[in-house]
Design a protein around this motif. Structure first.
Motif, short mmCIF file in Angstrom:
data_model
loop_
_atom_site.label_atom_id
_atom_site.label_comp_id
_atom_site.label_asym_id
_atom_site.label_seq_id
_atom_site.Cartn_x
_atom_site.Cartn_y
_atom_site.Cartn_z
N UNK A 17 13.38 -5.63 8.56
CA UNK A 17 13.86 -4.33 8.05
C UNK A 17 12.72 -3.56 7.37
N UNK A 18 11.88 -4.28 6.62
CA UNK A 18 10.73 -3.64 5.99
C UNK A 18 9.78 -3.08 7.04
N UNK A 19 9.56 -3.85 8.11
CA UNK A 19 8.68 -3.39 9.18
C UNK A 19 9.27 -2.18 9.89
N UNK A 20 10.55 -2.19 10.10
CA UNK A 20 11.20 -1.05 10.74
C UNK A 20 11.05 0.21 9.89
N UNK A 21 11.14 0.04 8.58
CA UNK A 21 10.95 1.19 7.69
C UNK A 21 9.53 1.73 7.81
N UNK A 22 8.53 0.86 7.79
CA UNK A 22 7.15 1.31 7.91
C UNK A 22 6.89 1.97 9.26
N UNK A 23 7.51 1.43 10.30
CA UNK A 23 7.38 2.04 11.62
C UNK A 23 8.01 3.43 11.64
N UNK A 24 9.12 3.57 10.94
CA UNK A 24 9.76 4.90 10.86
C UNK A 24 8.87 5.89 10.11
N UNK A 25 8.26 5.44 9.00
CA UNK A 25 7.41 6.33 8.21
C UNK A 25 6.27 6.90 9.05
N UNK A 39 5.26 9.16 0.70
CA UNK A 39 6.60 8.91 0.18
C UNK A 39 7.70 9.47 1.08
N UNK A 40 8.83 8.78 1.03
CA UNK A 40 10.01 9.13 1.83
C UNK A 40 11.19 9.32 0.89
N UNK A 41 11.96 10.38 1.13
CA UNK A 41 13.15 10.68 0.33
C UNK A 41 14.39 10.30 1.14
N UNK A 42 15.10 9.24 0.76
CA UNK A 42 16.27 8.81 1.55
C UNK A 42 17.42 9.81 1.54
N UNK A 67 -12.53 9.31 -1.87
CA UNK A 67 -11.95 8.58 -2.99
C UNK A 67 -10.45 8.87 -3.02
N UNK A 68 -9.70 7.96 -2.48
CA UNK A 68 -8.25 8.12 -2.41
C UNK A 68 -7.62 6.74 -2.24
N UNK A 69 -6.29 6.70 -2.13
CA UNK A 69 -5.58 5.43 -2.09
C UNK A 69 -5.39 4.97 -0.64
N UNK A 70 -6.46 4.42 -0.09
CA UNK A 70 -6.46 4.00 1.31
C UNK A 70 -5.43 2.90 1.59
N UNK A 71 -5.06 2.15 0.56
CA UNK A 71 -4.20 0.99 0.80
C UNK A 71 -2.82 1.38 1.30
N UNK A 72 -2.39 2.62 1.06
CA UNK A 72 -1.08 3.04 1.56
C UNK A 72 -1.04 3.05 3.09
N UNK A 73 -2.18 3.17 3.71
CA UNK A 73 -2.28 3.09 5.17
C UNK A 73 -2.78 1.71 5.60
N UNK A 74 -3.69 1.14 4.81
CA UNK A 74 -4.30 -0.13 5.20
C UNK A 74 -3.35 -1.31 5.19
N UNK A 90 7.11 -5.27 20.40
CA UNK A 90 5.99 -4.34 20.60
C UNK A 90 6.07 -3.12 19.68
N UNK A 91 7.26 -2.78 19.20
CA UNK A 91 7.37 -1.63 18.30
C UNK A 91 6.46 -1.77 17.10
N UNK A 92 6.36 -2.97 16.59
CA UNK A 92 5.59 -3.19 15.37
C UNK A 92 4.08 -3.15 15.63
N UNK A 93 3.66 -3.65 16.77
CA UNK A 93 2.24 -3.54 17.12
C UNK A 93 1.87 -2.08 17.35
N UNK A 94 2.71 -1.35 18.04
CA UNK A 94 2.44 0.07 18.28
C UNK A 94 2.32 0.84 16.97
N UNK A 95 3.22 0.54 16.03
CA UNK A 95 3.17 1.20 14.73
C UNK A 95 1.89 0.84 13.98
#
Length: 231
Positions: A17-25, A39-42, A67-74, A90-95
């Motif tokens: 479910x966490x991975x699906x959320x990240x893929x959606x983002x 950020x996402x607003x539910x 100089x920024x917060x690269x970890x949000x993508x990394x 494969x959805x998760x690899x594509x994301x």
């Protein structure tokens, strides 16, 4: 990070479910040629694109700032690759590849900025799946420039001020001890990811298990999974 905790603990449905959320983002981004909204607003089912003008560093990543917060993508790169290893979906690899594509286009001067750390970790996990030279190159660059080039003589890394405003006038202090502990773990993960010739999880077996009840998954797979994590 909560998703990884679920993955390590054998709570695979929650991890998926966490991975699906990240893929959606990453899937609903509309400006990825230059900017990534964090950020996402539910309630509105949309990305947060309205924020204080002097706090864009806390709401977005872009391809220009060094100089920024690269970890949000990394971090999502590695997590989605790990979930792909577990499920074979494969959805998760594509994301993960979409996150990586954005990361690979960010300002190269960012490798000297501490929050690049998780981009290296993420790329190393992704490399263990794809064996793509460009992915390995990014992970190695983080290891060399973000970690090794900034390490103190005593083995530690210095205190970091994590900015919350664009002009860095407000920040959160990350202590020497905290940053060093984090970097040691992440550098170890980079070495491990780059050492794998291909991902060693039999994802067909795990995919079948994911379809069963979570309690059964935990009972049957948590021990070998923990052994893999310790390896």
């Amino acid at each position: 990070m909560g998703g990884w905790a679920c993955l390590y603990a054998g709570q695979y449905q929650a991890a998926i479910r966490a991975a699906e959320f990240l893929a959606r983002i990453v899937g609903i981004q509309r400006e990825m040629e230059s900017r990534f909204y964090i950020y996402y607003d539910p309630e509105s089912d949309a990305l947060v694109t309205d924020f204080p003008a002097d706090e864009s560093i806390s709401y977005t990543c872009d391809v220009h700032r060094s100089r920024q917060h690269f970890f949000f993508v990394g971090a999502p790169i590695g997590y989605l690759a790990d979930v792909y290893k577990t499920t074979g979906d494969r959805r998760f690899l594509d994301a993960a590849l979409r996150y990586f594509d954005f990361e690979s286009r960010t300002n190269p001067k960012g490798f000297s900025w501490p929050s690049k750390c998780k981009s290296g970790w993420g790329a190393a996990v992704l490399y263990s799946v794809t064996q793509e030279p460009a992915v390995r190159q990014l992970a190695e660059k983080v290891a060399n420039e973000t970690f090794l080039a900034t390490q103190e003589a005593d083995g530690s890394w210095p205190t970091f001020h994590y900015p919350t405003k664009d002009d860095h006038s407000a920040f959160i202090e990350v202590s020497m001890a905290e940053l060093t502990a984090e970097y040691v773990f992440e550098l170890t993960e980079i070495v491990r990811g780059l050492s794998l010739s291909s991902y060693g999880v039999t994802h067909g077996v795990l995919r079948a298990c994911v379809e069963r009840e979570e309690t059964h998954i935990s009972r049957t797979l948590s021990a070998p999974w923990k052994a893999r994590i310790r390896a």
